[in-house]
Design a protein around this motif. Sequence first.
Motif, mmCIF file in Angstrom:
data_model
loop_
_atom_site.group_PDB
_atom_site.id
_atom_site.type_symbol
_atom_site.label_atom_id
_atom_site.label_comp_id
_atom_site.label_asym_id
_atom_site.label_seq_id
_atom_site.Cartn_x
_atom_site.Cartn_y
_atom_site.Cartn_z
ATOM 1 N N GLY A 172 0.818 -1.215 0.000
ATOM 2 C CA GLY A 172 0.000 0.000 0.000
ATOM 3 C C GLY A 172 0.848 1.258 0.000
ATOM 4 N N GLN A 173 1.972 1.252 0.723
ATOM 5 C CA GLN A 173 2.846 2.412 0.740
ATOM 6 C C GLN A 173 3.485 2.654 -0.621
ATOM 7 N N ALA A 174 3.870 1.581 -1.302
ATOM 8 C CA ALA A 174 4.449 1.722 -2.643
ATOM 9 C C ALA A 174 3.428 2.312 -3.613
ATOM 10 N N GLY A 175 2.175 1.854 -3.520
ATOM 11 C CA GLY A 175 1.140 2.400 -4.395
ATOM 12 C C GLY A 175 0.846 3.856 -4.106
ATOM 13 N N ALA A 176 0.876 4.245 -2.819
ATOM 14 C CA ALA A 176 0.631 5.646 -2.461
ATOM 15 C C ALA A 176 1.754 6.542 -2.976
ATOM 16 N N ILE A 177 2.993 6.091 -2.837
ATOM 17 C CA ILE A 177 4.128 6.881 -3.332
ATOM 18 C C ILE A 177 4.087 6.984 -4.850
ATOM 19 N N ARG A 178 3.726 5.911 -5.527
ATOM 20 C CA ARG A 178 3.630 5.945 -6.987
ATOM 21 C C ARG A 178 2.613 6.991 -7.453
#
Length: 400
Positions: A343-349
Amino acid sequence: MACVRLQHLISNSRRISLYAYVAHSKSTPLNQSKCWSSTIAATPPETKELRSSNETVKLSKAMKAYQERAQQHDAFMFEQTKEYEIGKRHLANMMGEDPETFTQDSVDEAIKYLFPSGLFEPRSRPLMKHPDQVFAKRKDAEFDEAGRPFHTLFYTGKPGYYHVLHVCDLSGIIRELDNFSDRMVRYSVHQDKERALNVGASTWVTKEELENILLEKLKDKQYDFFIVSMNRLLDHPYSYRAKDFVMKFRKQIVSSASLEEIPKLQYTAEGAPYMAATGQRKSSLATVTLYGRGTGNFTVNSENILYFADIQDREQVIFPLQFTGMLGKVDVVADVEGGGTSGQAGAIRLAISRALRSFVDSDTVEKMRLAGLLTRDPRVRERKKPGQKGARAKYTWKKR
């Protein structure tokens, strides 16, 4: 009785010859005398005589009413245009520009500059357009002073609509395309598929927009028949030859991303451009700041890219930079909290993609939108259901 009938016929013939003599004795030609006689006979008693160049012209009541409305409309448009020109000159003086070379684009830029932050919605900003673009158009006179219509299809009630369909536009173009197709078959020339008309990024105008183009009110079945006829033209293998005609009745599809105003770059005290944006994915919230003129450093919660142990998460966060060609040209500083690593990777993307809009051109932004980089992933973990092992999984059923 025979003598009485003969005398009656002779008197009628004398009367007819007298009328013919009067008609021929006029200075106007014969066909013109017939024209004016029919007009005078059809003219109602409420008429007005206008004398010009020694000729008498009688206007019908409908023509007088039309002329009055046209004069009122022309006077109104003249006043509005005069006010627009005065306002444009004042605006040019405020911006320090030459009023003679101050165009409509300059007017829009000036309004955008004078209202930078007070109104966040661009459509709610003040509007200053030419009156021809603001007020509805009026159809020109459809008949002359004598009451004769100019258009051959005037009495259909929809001359513009039927002219486009049947006279020389749509039906004529289809006939020309059919003749061209026959010549290609005769000379054994096959159609190149790449030359077919591509209208994927556009759609047909709505009924209201078509009415504004034709300046006529249409029924739903008339609009539907028009769309069917135009689709028939698009299905023709050589429809690309009628691109100019087809695009008159199509409009470009405007995405919601293009309607959203992209924020301009901000600059640090050293003059380096930067832009900040936020992104969400599941229960994760990320705040990313991109610094231009960088060396490609990537910082996540005060750590480097190795903050994500999974290589798939690393690919997710750097994909927007690779897609836009900005990898190694900007520095990324991200702060993320909540959720797991995915989820953090998707938010940063998502945050990186939103911030990159200020660094690239509009074409690249549209490509990013089509690639799904500017759309938030709405998927979340599905809750467990009562009486089940999980969200979808069921307990093992045993017969005994």
